[in-house]
Design a protein around this motif. Structure first.
Motif, PDB file in Angstrom:
ATOM      1  N   THR A  16       0.851  -1.187   0.000  1.00 28.11           N
ATOM      2  CA  THR A  16       0.000   0.000   0.000  1.00 28.11           C
ATOM      3  C   THR A  16       0.889   1.240   0.000  1.00 28.11           C
ATOM      4  O   THR A  16       2.048   1.186   0.408  1.00 28.11           O
ATOM      5  CB  THR A  16      -0.947   0.044   1.224  1.00 28.11           C
ATOM      6  N   GLU A  17       0.324   2.333  -0.454  1.00 23.01           N
ATOM      7  CA  GLU A  17       1.062   3.594  -0.542  1.00 23.01           C
ATOM      8  C   GLU A  17       1.100   4.308   0.815  1.00 23.01           C
ATOM      9  O   GLU A  17       0.153   4.235   1.586  1.00 23.01           O
ATOM     10  CB  GLU A  17       0.406   4.524  -1.553  1.00 23.01           C
ATOM     11  N   ILE A  18       2.182   5.028   1.037  1.00 17.57           N
ATOM     12  CA  ILE A  18       2.281   5.985   2.133  1.00 17.57           C
ATOM     13  C   ILE A  18       2.217   7.352   1.459  1.00 17.57           C
ATOM     14  O   ILE A  18       2.961   7.605   0.502  1.00 17.57           O
ATOM     15  CB  ILE A  18       3.589   5.835   2.921  1.00 17.57           C
ATOM     16  N   MET A  19       1.314   8.211   1.924  1.00 17.18           N
ATOM     17  CA  MET A  19       1.109   9.515   1.280  1.00 17.18           C
ATOM     18  C   MET A  19       1.225  10.642   2.309  1.00 17.18           C
ATOM     19  O   MET A  19       1.032  10.415   3.501  1.00 17.18           O
ATOM     20  CB  MET A  19      -0.274   9.564   0.639  1.00 17.18           C
ATOM     21  N   ASP A  20       1.485  11.841   1.811  1.00 15.79           N
ATOM     22  CA  ASP A  20       1.439  13.014   2.677  1.00 15.79           C
ATOM     23  C   ASP A  20       0.033  13.599   2.645  1.00 15.79           C
ATOM     24  O   ASP A  20      -0.865  13.043   2.009  1.00 15.79           O
ATOM     25  CB  ASP A  20       2.515  14.041   2.296  1.00 15.79           C
ATOM     26  N   GLU A  21      -0.163  14.740   3.301  1.00 15.54           N
ATOM     27  CA  GLU A  21      -1.507  15.322   3.417  1.00 15.54           C
ATOM     28  C   GLU A  21      -2.069  15.808   2.081  1.00 15.54           C
ATOM     29  O   GLU A  21      -3.274  15.971   1.938  1.00 15.54           O
ATOM     30  CB  GLU A  21      -1.540  16.450   4.453  1.00 15.54           C
ATOM     31  N   THR A  22      -1.214  15.992   1.071  1.00  9.85           N
ATOM     32  CA  THR A  22      -1.693  16.404  -0.248  1.00  9.85           C
ATOM     33  C   THR A  22      -2.015  15.218  -1.153  1.00  9.85           C
ATOM     34  O   THR A  22      -2.502  15.403  -2.267  1.00  9.85           O
ATOM     35  CB  THR A  22      -0.653  17.296  -0.966  1.00  9.85           C
ATOM     36  N   GLY A  23      -1.690  14.007  -0.699  1.00 11.31           N
ATOM     37  CA  GLY A  23      -1.920  12.809  -1.497  1.00 11.31           C
ATOM     38  C   GLY A  23      -0.710  12.388  -2.312  1.00 11.31           C
ATOM     39  O   GLY A  23      -0.767  11.412  -3.060  1.00 11.31           O
ATOM     40  N   ALA A  24       0.408  13.100  -2.161  1.00 14.96           N
ATOM     41  CA  ALA A  24       1.631  12.754  -2.887  1.00 14.96           C
ATOM     42  C   ALA A  24       2.257  11.499  -2.280  1.00 14.96           C
ATOM     43  O   ALA A  24       2.278  11.326  -1.062  1.00 14.96           O
ATOM     44  CB  ALA A  24       2.622  13.914  -2.822  1.00 14.96           C
ATOM     45  N   ALA A  25       2.768  10.629  -3.133  1.00 16.72           N
ATOM     46  CA  ALA A  25       3.405   9.389  -2.677  1.00 16.72           C
ATOM     47  C   ALA A  25       4.667   9.708  -1.880  1.00 16.72           C
ATOM     48  O   ALA A  25       5.519  10.487  -2.315  1.00 16.72           O
ATOM     49  CB  ALA A  25       3.740   8.512  -3.868  1.00 16.72           C
ATOM     50  N   MET A  26       4.770   9.113  -0.694  1.00 15.52           N
ATOM     51  CA  MET A  26       5.911   9.323   0.188  1.00 15.52           C
ATOM     52  C   MET A  26       6.631   8.020   0.513  1.00 15.52           C
ATOM     53  O   MET A  26       7.565   8.007   1.298  1.00 15.52           O
ATOM     54  CB  MET A  26       5.458   9.985   1.493  1.00 15.52           C
ATOM     55  N   GLY A  27       6.159   6.915  -0.066  1.00 18.88           N
ATOM     56  CA  GLY A  27       6.768   5.627   0.198  1.00 18.88           C
ATOM     57  C   GLY A  27       5.752   4.520   0.069  1.00 18.88           C
ATOM     58  O   GLY A  27       4.630   4.735  -0.428  1.00 18.88           O
ATOM     59  N   GLN A  28       6.144   3.335   0.519  1.00 16.03           N
ATOM     60  CA  GLN A  28       5.265   2.173   0.468  1.00 16.03           C
ATOM     61  C   GLN A  28       5.365   1.361   1.740  1.00 16.03           C
ATOM     62  O   GLN A  28       6.415   1.333   2.389  1.00 16.03           O
ATOM     63  CB  GLN A  28       5.615   1.271  -0.717  1.00 16.03           C
ATOM     64  N   LEU A  29       4.266   0.702   2.050  1.00 14.90           N
ATOM     65  CA  LEU A  29       4.191  -0.205   3.188  1.00 14.90           C
ATOM     66  C   LEU A  29       3.899  -1.582   2.617  1.00 14.90           C
ATOM     67  O   LEU A  29       2.874  -1.779   1.972  1.00 14.90           O
ATOM     68  CB  LEU A  29       3.080   0.246   4.139  1.00 14.90           C
ATOM     69  N   ASP A  30       4.804  -2.526   2.819  1.00 19.54           N
ATOM     70  CA  ASP A  30       4.633  -3.889   2.328  1.00 19.54           C
ATOM     71  C   ASP A  30       4.187  -4.767   3.488  1.00 19.54           C
ATOM     72  O   ASP A  30       4.950  -5.027   4.410  1.00 19.54           O
ATOM     73  CB  ASP A  30       5.939  -4.403   1.728  1.00 19.54           C
ATOM     74  N   LEU A  31       2.924  -5.184   3.432  1.00 19.73           N
ATOM     75  CA  LEU A  31       2.363  -6.095   4.431  1.00 19.73           C
ATOM     76  C   LEU A  31       2.668  -7.499   3.918  1.00 19.73           C
ATOM     77  O   LEU A  31       1.956  -8.046   3.101  1.00 19.73           O
ATOM     78  CB  LEU A  31       0.869  -5.840   4.576  1.00 19.73           C
ATOM     79  N   GLU A  32       3.762  -8.065   4.401  1.00 19.53           N
ATOM     80  CA  GLU A  32       4.359  -9.235   3.778  1.00 19.53           C
ATOM     81  C   GLU A  32       3.570 -10.524   3.913  1.00 19.53           C
ATOM     82  O   GLU A  32       3.549 -11.328   3.001  1.00 19.53           O
ATOM     83  CB  GLU A  32       5.775  -9.418   4.303  1.00 19.53           C
ATOM     84  N   SER A  33       2.942 -10.757   5.057  1.00 21.50           N
ATOM     85  CA  SER A  33       2.257 -12.031   5.238  1.00 21.50           C
ATOM     86  C   SER A  33       1.212 -11.917   6.333  1.00 21.50           C
ATOM     87  O   SER A  33       1.454 -11.318   7.371  1.00 21.50           O
ATOM     88  CB  SER A  33       3.274 -13.116   5.612  1.00 21.50           C
TER      89      SER A  33
END
Length: 161
Positions: A16-33
């Motif tokens: 899933t995406e990590i975003m800032d308050e404007t909706g800009a992509a700031m990274g990703q969160l990988d929920l592995e299992s």
């Protein structure tokens, strides 16, 4: 202050995406299992920053840096009138994470009692959890706190099942 938004998933698996308050992509969160509840947190450069997982046969959540070095351990603290957790970040201090019994808003305080961050679950009941993190600290990285929040969420799930 840094403000980040990110989502969990119903079956706790996938990216899933990590975003800032404007909706800009700031990274990703990988929920592995969904079996191990482990997560990896990537910055905007797509480089691994932090990882979190439960210790083997334990309810303690371990946060590690990209090299695999343990940075801190999250544990549940028994409390009758609130939801309380403790994040031991080693030489950087011990942080108390607390919410009122039916609240979805958590406050993170350092050893002096000062608020260093807050986060809350902001999603509706029909969708997976979405979180908003506000980090005021210069000692705890926002991406590290994303791993800690996923640990709070994982411990809460363990206790519910």
């Amino acid at each position: 202050m840094m403000e980040l938004y990110f989502r969990d998933r119903f079956f706790s698996r996938g990216v899933t995406e990590i975003m800032d308050e404007t909706g800009a992509a700031m990274g990703q969160l990988d929920l592995e299992s969904s079996l191990t509840s482990s997560v990896s947190v990537y910055g905007p450069d797509a480089i691994l920053r932090y990882a979190g997982s439960f210790r083997f046969f334990s309810s303690k959540w371990e946060v590690r840096d990209a090299a695999g070095t343990e940075l801190g351990v999250l544990r549940y603290r028994l409390s009758f009138f609130s939801k309380r957790y403790e994040y031991d970040a080693g030489y950087r201090g011990v942080y108390e994470i607390e919410a009122e019994p039916f609240s979805k808003h958590y406050t993170v305080r350092d050893e002096s009692g000062s608020e260093v961050a807050s986060f809350e679950k902001i999603s509706g009941w029909l969708e997976a959890g979405a979180f908003r993190l506000r980090n005021y600290s210069d000692r705890l990285d926002s991406y590290e706190l994303v791993a800690v929040i996923m640990g709070v969420n994982g411990i809460h799930r363990q206790q519910s099942s």
